[in-house]
Design a protein around this motif. Structure first.
Motif, PDB file in Angstrom:
ATOM      1  N   ILE A   1       0.836  -1.202   0.000  1.00 53.72           N
ATOM      2  CA  ILE A   1       0.000   0.000   0.000  1.00 53.72           C
ATOM      3  C   ILE A   1       0.874   1.257   0.000  1.00 53.72           C
ATOM      4  O   ILE A   1       0.600   2.238  -0.705  1.00 53.72           O
ATOM      5  N   GLY A   2       1.952   1.252   0.814  1.00 55.20           N
ATOM      6  CA  GLY A   2       2.833   2.416   0.872  1.00 55.20           C
ATOM      7  C   GLY A   2       3.523   2.694  -0.452  1.00 55.20           C
ATOM      8  O   GLY A   2       3.619   3.847  -0.892  1.00 55.20           O
TER       9      GLY A   2
ATOM     10  N   LEU B   1       2.486   1.728  -3.476  1.00 57.68           N
ATOM     11  CA  LEU B   1       1.471   2.135  -4.445  1.00 57.68           C
ATOM     12  C   LEU B   1       1.041   3.583  -4.213  1.00 57.68           C
ATOM     13  O   LEU B   1       0.830   4.342  -5.177  1.00 57.68           O
ATOM     14  N   HIS B   2       0.938   3.986  -2.959  1.00 57.93           N
ATOM     15  CA  HIS B   2       0.554   5.360  -2.661  1.00 57.93           C
ATOM     16  C   HIS B   2       1.634   6.352  -3.101  1.00 57.93           C
ATOM     17  O   HIS B   2       1.335   7.455  -3.560  1.00 57.93           O
ATOM     18  N   GLY B   3       2.903   5.972  -2.970  1.00 59.46           N
ATOM     19  CA  GLY B   3       3.985   6.843  -3.420  1.00 59.46           C
ATOM     20  C   GLY B   3       3.946   7.087  -4.919  1.00 59.46           C
ATOM     21  O   GLY B   3       4.097   8.223  -5.384  1.00 59.46           O
ATOM     22  N   VAL B   4       3.736   6.020  -5.710  1.00 60.36           N
ATOM     23  CA  VAL B   4       3.643   6.178  -7.166  1.00 60.36           C
ATOM     24  C   VAL B   4       2.392   6.963  -7.534  1.00 60.36           C
ATOM     25  O   VAL B   4       2.410   7.816  -8.437  1.00 60.36           O
ATOM     26  N   TYR B   5       1.307   6.698  -6.827  1.00 60.82           N
ATOM     27  CA  TYR B   5       0.046   7.418  -7.085  1.00 60.82           C
ATOM     28  C   TYR B   5       0.213   8.919  -6.874  1.00 60.82           C
ATOM     29  O   TYR B   5      -0.274   9.742  -7.677  1.00 60.82           O
ATOM     30  N   LYS B   6       0.914   9.329  -5.809  1.00 54.11           N
ATOM     31  CA  LYS B   6       1.127  10.759  -5.554  1.00 54.11           C
ATOM     32  C   LYS B   6       1.959  11.400  -6.658  1.00 54.11           C
ATOM     33  O   LYS B   6       1.695  12.542  -7.066  1.00 54.11           O
ATOM     34  N   LYS B   7       2.984  10.694  -7.144  1.00 49.14           N
ATOM     35  CA  LYS B   7       3.805  11.240  -8.226  1.00 49.14           C
ATOM     36  C   LYS B   7       2.983  11.422  -9.506  1.00 49.14           C
ATOM     37  O   LYS B   7       3.135  12.411 -10.217  1.00 49.14           O
TER      38      LYS B   7
ATOM     39  N   VAL C   1      -6.326   4.312   1.442  1.00 50.55           N
ATOM     40  CA  VAL C   1      -6.689   2.936   1.825  1.00 50.55           C
ATOM     41  C   VAL C   1      -8.179   2.703   1.588  1.00 50.55           C
ATOM     42  O   VAL C   1      -8.593   1.630   1.123  1.00 50.55           O
ATOM     43  N   GLY C   2      -9.011   3.723   1.895  1.00 51.55           N
ATOM     44  CA  GLY C   2     -10.440   3.591   1.634  1.00 51.55           C
ATOM     45  C   GLY C   2     -10.756   3.455   0.158  1.00 51.55           C
ATOM     46  O   GLY C   2     -11.629   2.660  -0.233  1.00 51.55           O
ATOM     47  N   LEU C   3     -10.031   4.205  -0.690  1.00 46.18           N
ATOM     48  CA  LEU C   3     -10.236   4.087  -2.133  1.00 46.18           C
ATOM     49  C   LEU C   3      -9.819   2.710  -2.638  1.00 46.18           C
ATOM     50  O   LEU C   3     -10.479   2.131  -3.506  1.00 46.18           O
ATOM     51  N   CYS C   4      -8.732   2.194  -2.072  1.00 46.60           N
ATOM     52  CA  CYS C   4      -8.289   0.844  -2.472  1.00 46.60           C
ATOM     53  C   CYS C   4      -9.324  -0.211  -2.079  1.00 46.60           C
ATOM     54  O   CYS C   4      -9.529  -1.196  -2.799  1.00 46.60           O
ATOM     55  N   SER C   5      -9.990   0.013  -0.941  1.00 48.05           N
ATOM     56  CA  SER C   5     -11.040  -0.924  -0.527  1.00 48.05           C
ATOM     57  C   SER C   5     -12.204  -0.901  -1.504  1.00 48.05           C
ATOM     58  O   SER C   5     -12.793  -1.945  -1.821  1.00 48.05           O
ATOM     59  N   LEU C   6     -12.548   0.305  -2.002  1.00 48.98           N
ATOM     60  CA  LEU C   6     -13.619   0.390  -2.993  1.00 48.98           C
ATOM     61  C   LEU C   6     -13.224  -0.283  -4.304  1.00 48.98           C
ATOM     62  O   LEU C   6     -14.051  -0.944  -4.946  1.00 48.98           O
TER      63      LEU C   6
ATOM     64  N   THR D   1      -0.733  -1.033   8.022  1.00 53.06           N
ATOM     65  CA  THR D   1      -1.555  -0.774   6.828  1.00 53.06           C
ATOM     66  C   THR D   1      -0.703  -0.483   5.602  1.00 53.06           C
ATOM     67  O   THR D   1      -0.986  -0.985   4.505  1.00 53.06           O
ATOM     68  N   ARG D   2       0.334   0.297   5.778  1.00 51.29           N
ATOM     69  CA  ARG D   2       1.165   0.633   4.618  1.00 51.29           C
ATOM     70  C   ARG D   2       1.958  -0.566   4.099  1.00 51.29           C
ATOM     71  O   ARG D   2       2.488  -0.530   2.982  1.00 51.29           O
TER      72      ARG D   2
END
Length: 520
Positions: free
Chosen positions: A438-439, A441-447, A463-468, A483-484
């Motif tokens: 998750i950590g 993926l979130h780093g690449v997503y922010k870039k 994390v909530g968006l990933c759950s959806l 979580t990360r």
């Protein structure tokens, strides 16, 4: 020869005295001529007058007829009339009123989209609940255990087990919010955030504010045990995900479960984990000594009726009971209860179903506006309830195998979720390390968002968006760690998703952007 300065000064004085004498003589003659009285003449002859000084006459400046003339004073008005004042900019501004005019309902714009769907999504959010239907017995047992230890001022240990999403941590959090337990010294540690099993001693020592001379594992353990012997107040120690403290010979777990049995110890120990037989399988020596054997409490998976009750009460509290039809709730609860009994997964699916219903409602409203047909009737309609077909589609996406992403329109698939999927595909295609968390993926997503001037969400909302996205059956999130550190994997076929997204300009540019991956 040059004349001396002294002689010059004496000559100047002589000239001054002569001029003063001539002035006085002239004054005497005028007075004598005007006044014929002899007595006055005698008085004047014996009187000395000072030298008169001539005052220069003041000359008035010439009047300029072209200059501005001061206006005459304004006449006073009668008593009944208000005084007239000149209308200067300052007086005009003072008369202005800053109060906005009252809005008339006749021209007030009507809302095109109803926010009842937003209330329903908020009600189905998997946060700490205020009530827990179906867990009344577990709450009572947990309450009695803690209060019994406090009343007797004795130590005790409890092990809570149950699958994910059965309300273990939520039930304990509700109990700890009771007024009589607010003054109790509480230490809550989520063991998934601990780097190693031995690091738990340093974390507990820090929570108790203990001062230790040594930062080693042994030094922290010694400080905790000496504190438990000297302490005279009850302490509640909660270790969530305690199975993460697995170590060689289980020395850490054995040591922790021995603390309540130590002399003069006033410690209430509560361990939480998923495994039902953790104490029997991993800690068999606890069964030998009765004082070390913890009390067991199991949280079973939710059944269909309990999930229906949870959905019904949450929607009723938010006054949005009309969103879900009873048949849709029964279908959703029955499917989740048959597979896992995870209430968090059920709530995620419920939010996804509400999202689809809202999108279809909004799409229908926009179509009516474009066609100019029965706009007012469509806007005044009541909120459309969730259709059973929508529930079935979401359940098939979550528990099915695959689905073509192109079936969802652009409006039905939010932009942020598209970027998350493309960021996952970007890592799988371009990164050297395919192990995705998750950590990471979130780093690449922010870039990706930063490069395209899009607002990126923080990690908690991510994390909530990933759950959806997981409820769509596109990817799977697994892991008990922090979580990360949760593992993320793609469930759909990679080529299928790439082919579905290649026609979208933004998505294709993300898949070709290797700079966002960096050194992964």
């Amino acid at each position: 020869m040059t004349k001396s300065p002294v002689k010059k000064l004496s000559r100047r004085k002589d000239s001054v005295t002569l001029s003063s004498q001539t002035v006085r003589s002239k004054a005497y003659r005028k007075i004598a001529e005007s006044n014929s009285n002899s007595e006055d003449e005698e008085i004047l002859k014996g009187t000395t007058f000072p030298m008169p000084v001539a005052t220069p006459t003041k000359r008035k400046p010439p009047v300029d007829k072209t200059a501005a003339v001061t206006p005459p004073k304004m006449q006073k008005n009668s008593e009944n009339e208000a005084p007239l004042t000149p209308q200067t900019p300052s007086t005009v501004l003072n008369k202005l009123s800053l109060n906005s005019p009252q809005k008339s309902n006749e021209f007030e714009p009507k809302k095109l989209f109803n926010n009842q769907y937003q209330k329903a999504r908020k009600a189905l959010h998997s946060c700490v609940p205020t009530s827990m239907p179906g867990r009344e017995k577990e709450l009572t047992d947990l309450h009695d255990f803690i209060n019994d230890c406090l009343d007797k001022e004795t130590s005790g240990s409890l092990y809570i087990s149950g699958p994910p999403g059965t309300g273990k941590t939520a039930a304990l959090s509700m109990i700890l919010e009771e007024p009589q337990l607010l003054e109790l010294k509480k230490v809550f540690v989520n063991c998934t955030a601990i780097k190693s099993a031995g690091a738990i001693y340093a974390r507990i020592s820090s929570e108790l504010n203990l001062k230790t001379n040594s930062r080693t594992e042994k030094g922290n353990l010694t400080a905790i045990e000496s504190y438990l012997k000297k302490n005279r107040k009850m302490i509640l120690l909660v270790l969530d995900e305690i199975d993460q403290l697995d170590s060689k010979n289980q020395s850490v777990l054995y040591t922790i479960f021995e603390w309540p049995a130590k002399l003069n110890s006033k410690l209430i120990l509560i361990g939480i984990a998923n495994a039902l037989d953790l104490t029997d399988r991993i800690l068999p020596r606890l069964q030998v000594r009765c004082e070390l054997k913890p009390k067991l409490m199991h949280f079973a998976p939710y059944n269909k009726q309990q999930l229906v009750q949870i959905f019904t009460e949450r929607l009723k509290e938010s006054n949005v009971s009309s969103i879900f039809s009873p048949v849709a709730i029964q279908m959703l609860a029955g499917k989740v209860a048959a597979i896992s009994g995870d209430v968090r997964r059920a709530l995620d699916i419920g939010r996804r179903v509400v999202e689809l219903a809202e999108q279809q409602k909004n799409k229908g409203t926009l179509n009516c506006i474009e066609n100019l047909v029965a706009v007012e009737e469509h806007k005044n309609n009541t909120v459309e309830a969730v259709d059973l077909k929508q529930v079935v589609n979401v359940l098939n996406n979550v528990y099915g195998t695959s689905q073509n992403l192109s079936e969802d329109s652009d409006d039905a698939f939010p932009l942020q979720q598209k970027i998350i999927i493309c960021s996952l595909l970007l890592i799988l295609k371009k990164a050297k390390n395919k192990d995705i968390t998750i950590g990471k993926l979130h780093g690449v997503y922010k870039k990706v968002c930063q490069k395209r001037n899009l607002s990126a969400v923080d990690q908690a909302e991510f994390v909530g968006l990933c759950s959806l996205v997981e409820t769509r059956g596109i990817m799977r999130i697994v892991g008990k760690k922090e979580t990360r550190l949760h593992k993320v994997s793609l469930v759909w076929d990679e080529e299928e998703v790439v082919n579905a997204l290649k026609d979208k300009q933004l998505m294709s540019s993300i898949l070709q952007d290797t700079d966002c991956v960096g050194k992964l």
